[in-house]
Design an enzyme around this catalytic site. Structure first.
Site, PDB file in Angstrom:
ATOM      1  N   ASN A  12       0.870  -1.179   0.000  1.00  0.00           N
ATOM      2  CA  ASN A  12       0.000   0.000   0.000  1.00  0.00           C
ATOM      3  C   ASN A  12       0.906   1.228   0.000  1.00  0.00           C
ATOM      4  O   ASN A  12       1.477   1.576   1.026  1.00  0.00           O
ATOM      5  CB  ASN A  12      -0.894  -0.039   1.249  1.00  0.00           C
ATOM      6  N   TRP A  13       1.021   1.830  -1.156  1.00  0.00           N
ATOM      7  CA  TRP A  13       1.948   2.974  -1.281  1.00  0.00           C
ATOM      8  C   TRP A  13       1.404   4.230  -0.613  1.00  0.00           C
ATOM      9  O   TRP A  13       2.121   5.210  -0.490  1.00  0.00           O
ATOM     10  CB  TRP A  13       2.238   3.255  -2.754  1.00  0.00           C
ATOM     11  N   LYS A  14       0.124   4.223  -0.275  1.00  0.00           N
ATOM     12  CA  LYS A  14      -0.540   5.394   0.318  1.00  0.00           C
ATOM     13  C   LYS A  14      -0.294   6.616  -0.581  1.00  0.00           C
ATOM     14  O   LYS A  14      -0.186   6.462  -1.801  1.00  0.00           O
ATOM     15  CB  LYS A  14      -0.072   5.603   1.764  1.00  0.00           C
ATOM     16  N   HIS A  98      -9.619   1.044   5.108  1.00  0.00           N
ATOM     17  CA  HIS A  98      -8.338   1.274   5.791  1.00  0.00           C
ATOM     18  C   HIS A  98      -8.554   2.246   6.962  1.00  0.00           C
ATOM     19  O   HIS A  98      -9.329   3.199   6.849  1.00  0.00           O
ATOM     20  CB  HIS A  98      -7.315   1.847   4.806  1.00  0.00           C
ATOM     21  N   GLU A 100      -6.892   4.623   8.027  1.00  0.00           N
ATOM     22  CA  GLU A 100      -6.640   6.036   7.708  1.00  0.00           C
ATOM     23  C   GLU A 100      -7.865   6.661   7.051  1.00  0.00           C
ATOM     24  O   GLU A 100      -8.142   7.846   7.238  1.00  0.00           O
ATOM     25  CB  GLU A 100      -5.394   6.162   6.813  1.00  0.00           C
ATOM     26  N   GLU A 170      -5.247  -4.977  10.480  1.00  0.00           N
ATOM     27  CA  GLU A 170      -4.214  -3.961  10.693  1.00  0.00           C
ATOM     28  C   GLU A 170      -4.482  -3.238  12.013  1.00  0.00           C
ATOM     29  O   GLU A 170      -5.284  -2.282  12.043  1.00  0.00           O
ATOM     30  CB  GLU A 170      -4.245  -2.931   9.558  1.00  0.00           C
ATOM     31  N   GLY A 176       2.649   2.253  10.830  1.00  0.00           N
ATOM     32  CA  GLY A 176       3.601   3.358  10.725  1.00  0.00           C
ATOM     33  C   GLY A 176       4.327   3.690  12.011  1.00  0.00           C
ATOM     34  O   GLY A 176       4.954   4.736  12.127  1.00  0.00           O
ATOM     35  N   SER A 216       3.583  -2.178  10.338  1.00  0.00           N
ATOM     36  CA  SER A 216       5.035  -2.233  10.547  1.00  0.00           C
ATOM     37  C   SER A 216       5.654  -3.558  10.116  1.00  0.00           C
ATOM     38  O   SER A 216       6.591  -4.054  10.756  1.00  0.00           O
ATOM     39  CB  SER A 216       5.379  -1.911  12.010  1.00  0.00           C
ATOM     40  N   GLY A 237       2.890  -1.137   4.285  1.00  0.00           N
ATOM     41  CA  GLY A 237       2.900   0.291   3.966  1.00  0.00           C
ATOM     42  C   GLY A 237       4.311   0.770   3.671  1.00  0.00           C
ATOM     43  O   GLY A 237       4.847   0.560   2.584  1.00  0.00           O
ATOM     44  N   GLY A 238       4.944   1.385   4.665  1.00  0.00           N
ATOM     45  CA  GLY A 238       6.254   2.022   4.489  1.00  0.00           C
ATOM     46  C   GLY A 238       7.272   1.153   3.765  1.00  0.00           C
ATOM     47  O   GLY A 238       7.970   1.631   2.856  1.00  0.00           O
TER      48      GLY A 238
HETATM   49  P1  13P Z   1       3.082   0.361   7.679  1.00  0.00           P
HETATM   50  O1  13P Z   1       3.584  -0.916   7.051  1.00  0.00           O
HETATM   51  O2  13P Z   1       3.809   1.577   7.210  1.00  0.00           O
HETATM   52  O3  13P Z   1       2.993   0.237   9.166  1.00  0.00           O
HETATM   53  O4  13P Z   1       1.567   0.561   7.143  1.00  0.00           O
HETATM   54  C1  13P Z   1       0.679  -0.494   7.208  1.00  0.00           C
HETATM   55  C2  13P Z   1      -0.525  -0.141   6.441  1.00  0.00           C
HETATM   56  O5  13P Z   1      -1.284   0.733   6.817  1.00  0.00           O
HETATM   57  C3  13P Z   1      -0.755  -0.858   5.178  1.00  0.00           C
HETATM   58  O6  13P Z   1      -2.044  -0.634   4.695  1.00  0.00           O
END
Ligand code: 13P
Length: 253
Positions: A12-14, A98, A100, A170, A176, A216, A237-238
């Site tokens: 997930n590149w966000k 998600h 977020e 998640e 994050g 993470s 994510g990251g």
């Molecule tokens: P991180 O891997 O950066 O913690 O993010 C997880 C995430 O929200 C994937 O959708």
């Protein structure tokens, strides 16, 4: 016994990468990825979807994902993107619900359920996210909360539609933060989600549902997390913004 569920690692590149950076990242993933049984999804920003589709089209274990879509077919919703638009660019998976989106865009469980219907109607696969905030876990209400998210988001589906769904657990406190859930915390919740799904759709379908862990994930913890019996891969994510690290997560190196 090794289960037969589809294993998936989705990046997930966000809201990261410019168009050029996104192309470079997709190319770098392609260059490193070996053919494997793991399905790899690149959930890129909307602006990059078509070019990445063109790049990865036909690569056997690489799939295109989006990070959201609107719940309506079309109309006066300035700035929004419909499921039909996503489908027409070649999108195969759509992340929905998600945390977020729930937090910053005030999406409700009911709205997420409507988006799931839209995505399914357009022949794409929803990656349905659930997960608790830290204060909920501290009050030991996390099992109950995640079960209610799963019920509100998915229980209206037919067996046939449900059979297409991918679930991602998640925990919000792990996103994050660099602080992943322990393998045991992940396993316990994934087993609980599977049991909740079995209550709605029967054990057979629940046993076939891929449930991904997110929060993470990095190459140093992916192996242990993904080897838990009810963890079928990850939503990253990251670490998905670094091709080398992401491919290590996929391959388990
Ligand atoms: P991180 O891997 O950066 O913690 O993010 C997880 C995430 O929200 C994937 O959708």
């Amino acid at each position: 016994m090794e289960n037969k569920r589809t294993r998936i690692v989705a990046g997930n590149w966000k809201m990261n990468t410019t168009y050029e950076e996104g192309k470079d990242l997709a190319q770098a993933v392609m260059d490193r990825l070996q053919p494997s049984q793991v399905k790899v999804v690149l959930a890129a920003p909307y602006t990059h979807l078509r070019i990445i589709h063109n790049m990865i089209h036909g690569v056997n274990n690489l799939f295109l994902g989006a990070q959201n879509c609107h719940e309506s077919d079309s109309g006066a919703f300035t700035g929004e993107i419909s499921a039909a638009m996503l489908q027409s660019t070649g999108v195969q998976y759509v992340i929905l619900g998600h945390s977020e989106r729930l937090e910053y865009f005030h999406e409700s469980d009911e709205l997420v359920a409507a988006k799931i219907d839209q995505v399914l109607r357009h022949g794409m696969i929803p990656i349905f996210c659930c997960g608790e905030k830290l204060e909920v876990r501290e009050k030991e209400e996390h099992l109950q909360l995640v079960a209610s998210q799963v019920t509100n988001g998915l229980s209206h589906l037919s067996q046939e539609d449900f059979s297409k769904i991918v679930v991602a657990y998640e925990p919000v406190w792990a996103i994050g933060t660099g602080k992943n859930a322990s393998p045991k915390q992940a396993q316990d919740m994934h087993a609980h989600i599977r049991k909740t799904l079995a209550g709605h759709f029967g054990n057979d379908l629940a046993q076939k549902t891929s449930i991904l862990y997110g929060g993470s994930v990095k190459s140093s913890n992916a192996g242990e997390l993904f080897s838990q019996p009810d963890v079928d891969g990850g939503l990253v994510g990251g670490a998905s913004l670094n091709a080398e690290e992401f491919v290590k997560i996929v391959t388990g190196d």
